[in-house]
Design a protein around this motif. Sequence first.
Motif, PDB file in Angstrom:
ATOM      1  N   GLU A 210       0.812  -1.213   0.000  1.00  0.00           N
ATOM      2  CA  GLU A 210       0.000   0.000   0.000  1.00  0.00           C
ATOM      3  C   GLU A 210       0.846   1.264   0.000  1.00  0.00           C
ATOM      4  OE1 GLU A 210      -2.734  -0.257   3.247  1.00  0.00           O
ATOM      5  OE2 GLU A 210      -3.879  -1.861   2.309  1.00  0.00           O
ATOM      6  N   ASP A 211       2.130   1.125   0.310  1.00  0.00           N
ATOM      7  CA  ASP A 211       2.997   2.299   0.403  1.00  0.00           C
ATOM      8  C   ASP A 211       3.777   2.562  -0.878  1.00  0.00           C
ATOM      9  OD1 ASP A 211       2.133   2.542   3.005  1.00  0.00           O
ATOM     10  OD2 ASP A 211       3.821   1.417   3.829  1.00  0.00           O
ATOM     11  N   ASP A 212       3.539   1.759  -1.938  1.00  0.00           N
ATOM     12  CA  ASP A 212       4.247   2.002  -3.201  1.00  0.00           C
ATOM     13  C   ASP A 212       3.864   3.358  -3.770  1.00  0.00           C
ATOM     14  OD1 ASP A 212       5.867  -0.151  -3.434  1.00  0.00           O
ATOM     15  OD2 ASP A 212       4.571  -1.307  -4.765  1.00  0.00           O
ATOM     16  N   GLY A 213       4.823   4.039  -4.305  1.00  0.00           N
ATOM     17  CA  GLY A 213       4.587   5.348  -4.890  1.00  0.00           C
ATOM     18  C   GLY A 213       4.655   6.497  -3.899  1.00  0.00           C
ATOM     19  N   LYS A 214       4.819   6.174  -2.625  1.00  0.00           N
ATOM     20  CA  LYS A 214       4.956   7.235  -1.629  1.00  0.00           C
ATOM     21  C   LYS A 214       6.310   7.900  -1.795  1.00  0.00           C
ATOM     22  CE  LYS A 214       3.980   7.033   2.941  1.00  0.00           C
ATOM     23  NZ  LYS A 214       3.793   6.365   4.241  1.00  0.00           N
ATOM     24  N   PRO A 215       6.386   9.216  -1.656  1.00  0.00           N
ATOM     25  CA  PRO A 215       7.691   9.875  -1.759  1.00  0.00           C
ATOM     26  C   PRO A 215       8.569   9.544  -0.556  1.00  0.00           C
ATOM     27  CG  PRO A 215       6.005  11.445  -1.122  1.00  0.00           C
ATOM     28  CD  PRO A 215       5.298  10.151  -1.429  1.00  0.00           C
ATOM     29  N   LEU A 216       9.854   9.737  -0.723  1.00  0.00           N
ATOM     30  CA  LEU A 216      10.786   9.489   0.373  1.00  0.00           C
ATOM     31  C   LEU A 216      10.527  10.468   1.512  1.00  0.00           C
ATOM     32  CD1 LEU A 216      14.060   8.894  -1.657  1.00  0.00           C
ATOM     33  CD2 LEU A 216      12.708   7.192  -0.445  1.00  0.00           C
TER      34      LEU A 216
ATOM     35  N   PRO B 117      17.316  15.239  -6.961  1.00  0.00           N
ATOM     36  CA  PRO B 117      16.528  14.309  -7.780  1.00  0.00           C
ATOM     37  C   PRO B 117      17.335  13.113  -8.287  1.00  0.00           C
ATOM     38  CG  PRO B 117      16.862  16.391  -8.917  1.00  0.00           C
ATOM     39  CD  PRO B 117      17.418  16.551  -7.550  1.00  0.00           C
ATOM     40  N   SER B 118      18.658  13.236  -8.301  1.00  0.00           N
ATOM     41  CA  SER B 118      19.492  12.135  -8.797  1.00  0.00           C
ATOM     42  C   SER B 118      19.966  11.214  -7.673  1.00  0.00           C
ATOM     43  CB  SER B 118      20.694  12.703  -9.544  1.00  0.00           C
ATOM     44  OG  SER B 118      21.514  13.428  -8.642  1.00  0.00           O
ATOM     45  N   VAL B 119      19.232  11.184  -6.561  1.00  0.00           N
ATOM     46  CA  VAL B 119      19.631  10.356  -5.426  1.00  0.00           C
ATOM     47  C   VAL B 119      19.520   8.884  -5.824  1.00  0.00           C
ATOM     48  CG1 VAL B 119      17.320  10.296  -4.397  1.00  0.00           C
ATOM     49  CG2 VAL B 119      19.304   9.997  -2.955  1.00  0.00           C
ATOM     50  N   VAL B 120      20.477   8.085  -5.379  1.00  0.00           N
ATOM     51  CA  VAL B 120      20.482   6.651  -5.640  1.00  0.00           C
ATOM     52  C   VAL B 120      19.653   5.980  -4.553  1.00  0.00           C
ATOM     53  CG1 VAL B 120      21.916   4.600  -5.852  1.00  0.00           C
ATOM     54  CG2 VAL B 120      22.740   6.782  -6.714  1.00  0.00           C
ATOM     55  N   LYS B 121      18.664   5.170  -4.960  1.00  0.00           N
ATOM     56  CA  LYS B 121      17.782   4.499  -4.006  1.00  0.00           C
ATOM     57  C   LYS B 121      18.147   3.024  -3.950  1.00  0.00           C
ATOM     58  CE  LYS B 121      14.215   7.731  -5.215  1.00  0.00           C
ATOM     59  NZ  LYS B 121      13.356   7.998  -6.333  1.00  0.00           N
ATOM     60  N   MET B 122      18.536   2.576  -2.764  1.00  0.00           N
ATOM     61  CA  MET B 122      18.922   1.176  -2.550  1.00  0.00           C
ATOM     62  C   MET B 122      17.818   0.502  -1.732  1.00  0.00           C
ATOM     63  SD  MET B 122      22.120   0.894  -3.780  1.00  0.00           S
ATOM     64  CE  MET B 122      22.755  -0.531  -2.951  1.00  0.00           C
ATOM     65  N   ARG B 123      17.162  -0.486  -2.290  1.00  0.00           N
ATOM     66  CA  ARG B 123      16.152  -1.247  -1.558  1.00  0.00           C
ATOM     67  C   ARG B 123      16.801  -2.526  -1.059  1.00  0.00           C
ATOM     68  NH1 ARG B 123      10.309  -0.749  -4.467  1.00  0.00           N
ATOM     69  NH2 ARG B 123      10.192   1.499  -4.284  1.00  0.00           N
ATOM     70  N   VAL B 124      16.924  -2.615   0.238  1.00  0.00           N
ATOM     71  CA  VAL B 124      17.582  -3.765   0.858  1.00  0.00           C
ATOM     72  C   VAL B 124      16.506  -4.756   1.259  1.00  0.00           C
ATOM     73  CG1 VAL B 124      19.103  -4.512   2.706  1.00  0.00           C
ATOM     74  CG2 VAL B 124      19.400  -2.251   1.702  1.00  0.00           C
ATOM     75  N   LYS B 125      16.685  -6.003   0.836  1.00  0.00           N
ATOM     76  CA  LYS B 125      15.731  -7.055   1.174  1.00  0.00           C
ATOM     77  C   LYS B 125      16.420  -8.101   2.037  1.00  0.00           C
ATOM     78  CE  LYS B 125      12.976  -6.307  -2.901  1.00  0.00           C
ATOM     79  NZ  LYS B 125      12.369  -6.885  -4.074  1.00  0.00           N
TER      80      LYS B 125
END
Length: 168
Positions: free
Chosen positions: A12-18, A25-33
Amino acid sequence: MENFRRVRTTDEDDGKPLPFINICPSVVKMRVKEGSKIRNLIGYAMSHMLSEGTGQIVFSAYGRGVTKAVTCVEILKRQIGGLHQVTKVQYKTLQEVWEQKGPNVHQPAPCLTVQKNYPSICILLSKEPLDPHEEGYQPPQSLAPIEIGKRTFLSPVKQCTAKKRKEK
Protein backbone atom coordinates in the motif's frame (compact mmCIF):
# COMPACT_ATOMS: atom_id res chain seq x y z
CA MET A 1 -4.09 -21.20 7.84
CA GLU A 2 -2.97 -24.63 6.61
CA ASN A 3 -6.11 -24.80 4.44
CA PHE A 4 -5.34 -21.49 2.76
CA ARG A 5 -2.70 -20.31 0.33
CA ARG A 6 -1.45 -16.80 -0.31
CA VAL A 7 -2.61 -15.54 -3.69
CA ARG A 8 -1.02 -12.08 -3.78
CA THR A 9 0.65 -9.43 -1.69
CA THR A 10 0.21 -5.75 -2.41
CA ASP A 11 2.22 -2.89 -1.02
CA GLU A 12 0.00 0.00 0.00
CA ASP A 13 3.00 2.30 0.40
CA ASP A 14 4.25 2.00 -3.20
CA GLY A 15 4.59 5.35 -4.89
CA LYS A 16 4.96 7.24 -1.63
CA PRO A 17 7.69 9.88 -1.76
CA LEU A 18 10.79 9.49 0.37
CA PRO A 19 10.39 10.92 3.90
CA PHE A 20 13.27 13.39 3.47
CA ILE A 21 13.20 17.07 2.63
CA ASN A 22 15.63 18.73 0.22
CA ILE A 23 17.06 15.63 -1.46
CA CYS A 24 18.51 15.90 -4.93
CA PRO A 25 16.53 14.31 -7.78
CA SER A 26 19.49 12.14 -8.80
CA VAL A 27 19.63 10.36 -5.43
CA VAL A 28 20.48 6.65 -5.64
CA LYS A 29 17.78 4.50 -4.01
CA MET A 30 18.92 1.18 -2.55
CA ARG A 31 16.15 -1.25 -1.56
CA VAL A 32 17.58 -3.76 0.86
CA LYS A 33 15.73 -7.06 1.17
CA GLU A 34 16.15 -10.03 3.46
CA GLY A 35 18.05 -12.02 0.83
CA SER A 36 20.30 -9.19 -0.39
CA LYS A 37 24.04 -9.78 -0.20
CA ILE A 38 25.87 -7.11 1.79
CA ARG A 39 28.93 -7.39 -0.45
CA ASN A 40 26.85 -6.59 -3.56
CA LEU A 41 25.05 -3.70 -1.88
CA ILE A 42 28.29 -2.13 -0.60
CA GLY A 43 30.03 -2.53 -3.97
CA TYR A 44 27.21 -0.83 -5.85
CA ALA A 45 26.84 1.95 -3.26
CA MET A 46 30.62 2.58 -3.14
CA SER A 47 30.86 2.94 -6.91
CA HIS A 48 28.07 5.53 -6.90
CA MET A 49 29.26 7.47 -3.87
CA LEU A 50 32.83 7.72 -5.15
CA SER A 51 31.71 9.06 -8.54
CA GLU A 52 31.69 12.83 -8.88
CA GLY A 53 28.02 13.34 -9.80
CA THR A 54 26.44 11.45 -6.89
CA GLY A 55 26.47 12.98 -3.44
CA GLN A 56 23.50 11.25 -1.81
CA ILE A 57 22.23 7.70 -1.41
CA VAL A 58 19.13 6.32 0.34
CA PHE A 59 18.96 2.86 1.87
CA SER A 60 15.43 1.61 2.54
CA ALA A 61 14.28 -1.69 4.01
CA TYR A 62 11.45 -3.25 5.94
CA GLY A 63 10.97 -6.35 8.07
CA ARG A 64 14.02 -8.57 8.28
CA GLY A 65 15.98 -6.38 5.87
CA VAL A 66 16.23 -3.51 8.38
CA THR A 67 19.30 -4.91 10.16
CA LYS A 68 21.02 -5.54 6.84
CA ALA A 69 20.39 -1.94 5.73
CA VAL A 70 21.82 -0.57 8.98
CA THR A 71 24.89 -2.80 8.56
CA CYS A 72 25.42 -1.55 5.00
CA VAL A 73 25.16 2.08 6.11
CA GLU A 74 27.67 1.63 8.94
CA ILE A 75 30.16 -0.11 6.64
CA LEU A 76 29.76 2.62 4.02
CA LYS A 77 30.25 5.38 6.61
CA ARG A 78 33.50 3.79 7.77
CA GLN A 79 34.85 3.22 4.26
CA ILE A 80 34.05 6.66 2.87
CA GLY A 81 34.00 8.87 5.96
CA GLY A 82 32.59 12.38 6.34
CA LEU A 83 29.03 11.34 5.47
CA HIS A 84 26.05 13.07 7.02
CA GLN A 85 23.12 10.80 7.94
CA VAL A 86 19.38 11.22 8.46
CA THR A 87 17.38 8.21 9.65
CA LYS A 88 13.60 7.84 9.48
CA VAL A 89 11.80 4.92 11.13
CA GLN A 90 8.19 4.15 10.23
CA TYR A 91 5.79 1.31 9.44
CA LYS A 92 5.07 -0.23 6.06
CA THR A 93 1.65 -1.78 5.41
CA LEU A 94 1.35 -4.89 3.25
CA GLN A 95 -1.96 -6.46 2.28
CA GLU A 96 -2.09 -10.22 1.69
CA VAL A 97 -4.95 -12.05 -0.02
CA TRP A 98 -5.46 -15.71 0.90
CA GLU A 99 -7.85 -18.21 -0.69
CA GLN A 100 -8.93 -21.70 0.32
CA LYS A 101 -6.84 -24.47 -1.24
CA GLY A 102 -7.58 -28.05 -2.20
CA PRO A 103 -9.64 -29.71 -4.94
CA ASN A 104 -12.45 -30.79 -2.58
CA VAL A 105 -13.66 -27.45 -1.27
CA HIS A 106 -17.14 -28.20 0.15
CA GLN A 107 -17.97 -24.73 1.36
CA PRO A 108 -15.96 -22.15 -0.54
CA ALA A 109 -15.04 -19.45 1.90
CA PRO A 110 -14.50 -15.93 0.69
CA CYS A 111 -10.96 -14.77 0.28
CA LEU A 112 -9.23 -13.60 3.42
CA THR A 113 -7.52 -10.23 3.35
CA VAL A 114 -4.85 -9.59 5.95
CA GLN A 115 -3.09 -6.29 6.57
CA LYS A 116 0.37 -6.51 8.13
CA ASN A 117 2.43 -3.66 9.50
CA TYR A 118 6.19 -4.14 9.23
CA PRO A 119 8.83 -1.84 10.73
CA SER A 120 10.72 0.00 8.01
CA ILE A 121 13.69 2.33 7.84
CA CYS A 122 14.98 4.90 5.36
CA ILE A 123 18.53 6.18 5.78
CA LEU A 124 19.89 9.10 3.77
CA LEU A 125 23.66 9.43 3.46
CA SER A 126 25.05 12.64 1.98
CA LYS A 127 28.45 14.11 1.24
CA GLU A 128 26.99 17.62 1.53
CA PRO A 129 25.94 18.93 4.96
CA LEU A 130 22.29 18.38 5.88
CA ASP A 131 20.02 20.28 8.25
CA PRO A 132 21.30 19.45 11.76
CA HIS A 133 17.90 20.32 13.28
CA GLU A 134 16.09 17.63 11.28
CA GLU A 135 14.89 14.72 13.39
CA GLY A 136 17.14 11.67 13.00
CA TYR A 137 20.24 13.65 11.94
CA GLN A 138 23.72 12.29 12.73
CA PRO A 139 26.86 14.32 11.96
CA PRO A 140 29.90 12.67 10.37
CA GLN A 141 32.04 10.55 12.66
CA SER A 142 35.62 11.42 13.36
CA LEU A 143 37.56 8.26 12.61
CA ALA A 144 40.68 8.72 14.71
CA PRO A 145 42.73 5.53 14.95
CA ILE A 146 42.18 3.74 18.23
CA GLU A 147 44.71 1.31 19.60
CA ILE A 148 43.12 -1.43 21.65
CA GLY A 149 45.62 -3.05 23.98
CA LYS A 150 48.56 -4.52 22.15
CA ARG A 151 46.55 -5.82 19.20
CA THR A 152 47.23 -4.52 15.74
CA PHE A 153 44.67 -5.05 13.06
CA LEU A 154 45.74 -5.73 9.49
CA SER A 155 43.83 -4.52 6.48
CA PRO A 156 41.84 -7.23 4.63
CA VAL A 157 44.42 -7.33 1.80
CA LYS A 158 47.30 -7.97 4.21
CA GLN A 159 45.31 -10.62 6.07
CA CYS A 160 44.81 -12.64 2.90
CA THR A 161 48.52 -12.61 2.03
CA ALA A 162 49.73 -13.10 5.60
CA LYS A 163 48.04 -16.48 6.13
CA LYS A 164 50.41 -19.42 6.48
CA ARG A 165 49.91 -22.46 4.31
CA LYS A 166 50.12 -25.95 5.68
CA GLU A 167 53.02 -27.93 4.34
CA LYS A 168 52.46 -31.61 3.55
